[in-house]
Design an enzyme around this catalytic site. Structure first.
Site, mmCIF file in Angstrom:
data_model
loop_
_atom_site.group_PDB
_atom_site.id
_atom_site.type_symbol
_atom_site.label_atom_id
_atom_site.label_comp_id
_atom_site.label_asym_id
_atom_site.label_seq_id
_atom_site.Cartn_x
_atom_site.Cartn_y
_atom_site.Cartn_z
ATOM 1 C CE LYS A 25 27.990 17.947 -24.077
ATOM 2 N NZ LYS A 25 27.255 19.126 -24.591
ATOM 3 N NE ARG A 139 30.060 27.566 -21.984
ATOM 4 C CZ ARG A 139 29.970 26.421 -22.642
ATOM 5 N NH1 ARG A 139 29.754 25.302 -21.977
ATOM 6 N NH2 ARG A 139 30.091 26.401 -23.944
ATOM 7 N NE ARG A 172 33.727 26.394 -24.641
ATOM 8 C CZ ARG A 172 33.077 25.237 -24.647
ATOM 9 N NH1 ARG A 172 32.894 24.593 -23.491
ATOM 10 N NH2 ARG A 172 32.613 24.713 -25.749
ATOM 11 N NE ARG A 183 29.997 25.017 -29.456
ATOM 12 C CZ ARG A 183 29.808 25.622 -28.279
ATOM 13 N NH1 ARG A 183 29.821 26.953 -28.206
ATOM 14 N NH2 ARG A 183 29.615 24.916 -27.195
HETATM 15 P P1 AP5 Z 1 27.435 23.651 -19.686
HETATM 16 O O1 AP5 Z 1 27.285 22.706 -18.542
HETATM 17 O O2 AP5 Z 1 28.770 24.291 -19.866
HETATM 18 O O3 AP5 Z 1 26.919 22.950 -21.053
HETATM 19 P P2 AP5 Z 1 27.612 21.836 -21.949
HETATM 20 O O4 AP5 Z 1 26.552 20.887 -22.371
HETATM 21 O O5 AP5 Z 1 28.819 21.271 -21.274
HETATM 22 O O6 AP5 Z 1 28.005 22.742 -23.187
HETATM 23 P P3 AP5 Z 1 29.355 22.804 -24.023
HETATM 24 O O7 AP5 Z 1 29.250 24.048 -24.848
HETATM 25 O O8 AP5 Z 1 30.577 22.704 -23.149
HETATM 26 O O9 AP5 Z 1 29.236 21.559 -24.905
HETATM 27 P P4 AP5 Z 1 29.938 21.332 -26.213
HETATM 28 O O10 AP5 Z 1 29.595 19.908 -26.385
HETATM 29 O O11 AP5 Z 1 29.613 22.215 -27.338
HETATM 30 O O12 AP5 Z 1 31.474 21.739 -25.904
HETATM 31 P P5 AP5 Z 1 32.797 20.878 -25.713
HETATM 32 O O13 AP5 Z 1 33.672 21.640 -24.803
HETATM 33 O O14 AP5 Z 1 32.486 19.462 -25.416
HETATM 34 O O15 AP5 Z 1 26.304 24.772 -19.573
HETATM 35 C C1 AP5 Z 1 26.203 25.829 -20.521
HETATM 36 C C2 AP5 Z 1 25.628 27.084 -19.838
HETATM 37 O O16 AP5 Z 1 24.290 26.794 -19.407
HETATM 38 C C3 AP5 Z 1 26.403 27.504 -18.580
HETATM 39 O O17 AP5 Z 1 26.419 28.905 -18.507
HETATM 40 C C4 AP5 Z 1 25.568 26.930 -17.416
HETATM 41 O O18 AP5 Z 1 25.690 27.696 -16.238
HETATM 42 C C5 AP5 Z 1 24.150 26.962 -18.001
HETATM 43 N N1 AP5 Z 1 23.316 25.857 -17.509
HETATM 44 C C6 AP5 Z 1 23.666 24.547 -17.387
HETATM 45 N N2 AP5 Z 1 22.637 23.817 -16.909
HETATM 46 C C7 AP5 Z 1 21.597 24.702 -16.747
HETATM 47 C C8 AP5 Z 1 20.243 24.552 -16.287
HETATM 48 N N3 AP5 Z 1 19.752 23.362 -15.913
HETATM 49 N N4 AP5 Z 1 19.471 25.658 -16.259
HETATM 50 C C9 AP5 Z 1 19.951 26.887 -16.639
HETATM 51 N N5 AP5 Z 1 21.233 27.085 -17.063
HETATM 52 C C10 AP5 Z 1 22.036 26.001 -17.127
HETATM 53 O O19 AP5 Z 1 33.408 20.903 -27.201
HETATM 54 C C11 AP5 Z 1 33.945 22.083 -27.774
HETATM 55 C C12 AP5 Z 1 34.552 21.750 -29.133
HETATM 56 O O20 AP5 Z 1 35.614 20.787 -28.973
HETATM 57 C C13 AP5 Z 1 33.601 21.080 -30.124
HETATM 58 O O21 AP5 Z 1 32.837 22.051 -30.843
HETATM 59 C C14 AP5 Z 1 34.575 20.316 -31.011
HETATM 60 O O22 AP5 Z 1 35.198 21.169 -31.931
HETATM 61 C C15 AP5 Z 1 35.621 19.833 -30.038
HETATM 62 N N6 AP5 Z 1 35.329 18.502 -29.471
HETATM 63 C C16 AP5 Z 1 35.097 18.215 -28.163
HETATM 64 N N7 AP5 Z 1 34.886 16.910 -27.989
HETATM 65 C C17 AP5 Z 1 34.969 16.342 -29.232
HETATM 66 C C18 AP5 Z 1 34.804 15.011 -29.709
HETATM 67 N N8 AP5 Z 1 34.527 13.989 -28.870
HETATM 68 N N9 AP5 Z 1 34.940 14.796 -31.035
HETATM 69 C C19 AP5 Z 1 35.229 15.802 -31.897
HETATM 70 N N10 AP5 Z 1 35.383 17.097 -31.516
HETATM 71 C C20 AP5 Z 1 35.259 17.360 -30.177
#
Ligand code: AP5
Length: 230
Positions: A25, A139, A172, A183
């Site tokens: 994402k 990551r 992270r 998660r």
């Molecule tokens: P990346 O693009 O970083 O993946 P992502 O889907 O963004 O993963 P996140 O871990 O950031 O998502 P998340 O939803 O858990 O975290 P968030 O910060 O929102 O890619 C990941 C890795 O894969 C990278 O190394 C990249 O290079 C690689 N990659 C990407 N695409 C690839 C491909 N096509 N092929 C190969 N490799 C690839 O949330 C964190 C925390 O915040 C949550 O756990 C929660 O506690 C809180 N939080 C955030 N938003 C909310 C909400 N709306 N409500 C409640 N709690 C929330």
């Protein structure tokens, strides 16, 4: 001319990236927002900023995020509502990691109506859980510009250093193996129901997220070009 090089039209709406942790994402949402010149709104990044500044919201969110659970809707909704009030959101924006519960999605629907914005365009990154552990534990993110790398599949040219600006790369805390499991569970229980929710409304566009970063980007641009008038 390649899709990535063509002039883009306007989005004028909320684009939502939906998918499990590690589905890509952040990687894709940043790029789409840059291309269309609209804000990239990652609730994860916003919450991490509150944590690093030690704000009252950050103090509440930190232990919850460290356990790999979702931060309560009431806290997240207030933060999002304040952010999309800002003038830079008037021509649309890209959500990354929001909404994450059906309550958040319903609230967002109301907010968009209030702001006179169209129905959202939801990009669902479809991927099985088997590759997510490797993507998440591998990551690394730049402290300065937020560029996302992966030590296995997308390493920087120099270990630990960002290619763009020489910033230090960090891991992270919630990308440790023991936090990734909770998660993924939180996603299945609380966020995956949004797939049915948005599919019923006809807003969902499936994208195969198992492909390479470049192929996924291409498929997203193709889907988005149908609404951007380019
Ligand atoms: P990346 O693009 O970083 O993946 P992502 O889907 O963004 O993963 P996140 O871990 O950031 O998502 P998340 O939803 O858990 O975290 P968030 O910060 O929102 O890619 C990941 C890795 O894969 C990278 O190394 C990249 O290079 C690689 N990659 C990407 N695409 C690839 C491909 N096509 N092929 C190969 N490799 C690839 O949330 C964190 C925390 O915040 C949550 O756990 C929660 O506690 C809180 N939080 C955030 N938003 C909310 C909400 N709306 N409500 C409640 N709690 C929330």
């Amino acid at each position: 001319m390649a899709l990535e090089e063509r002039p883009v039209g306007k989005l004028d709406r909320a684009v939502i990236f939906l998918g499990p942790p590690g589905s890509g994402k952040g990687t894709q949402a940043k790029e789409l927002a840059r291309l269309y010149g609209i804000p990239h709104l990652s609730t994860g990044d916003m919450l991490r900023e509150h944590v690093s500044k030690g704000t009252p919201l950050g103090l509440k969110a930190k232990p919850i995020m460290d356990r790999g659970e979702l931060v309560p809707d009431s806290l997240v909704l207030k933060m999002v509502a304040e952010r999309i009030e800002r003038p830079d959101c008037s021509r649309g924006f890209v959500f990354d990691g929001f909404p994450r519960t059906v309550t958040q999605a319903k609230y967002l629907g109301e907010l968009l109506k209030q702001h006179g914005l169209r129905q959202p365009f939801v990009i669902y990154l479809v991927i099985g859980s088997s590759v997510l552990m490797r993507r998440l534990t591998g990551r690394r993110t730049c402290k300065l510009c937020g560029e996302i790398y992966n030590i296995y599949d997308r390493p920087p040219k120099v270990e630990g250093i960002c290619d763009n600006d020489g910033g230090a790369l960090f891991q992270r805390p919630d990308d440790r193996e023991e936090v990734v499991g909770p998660r993924l569970n939180a996603y299945e229980k609380q966020t995956a129901p949004l797939v049915t929710y948005y599919r019923r409304l006809g807003f969902l566009h499936d994208i195969d997220a198992r492909k390479s970063v470049e192929e996924v980007r291409h498929d997203i641009l193709q889907a988005v070009s149908s609404i951007s008038g380019a």
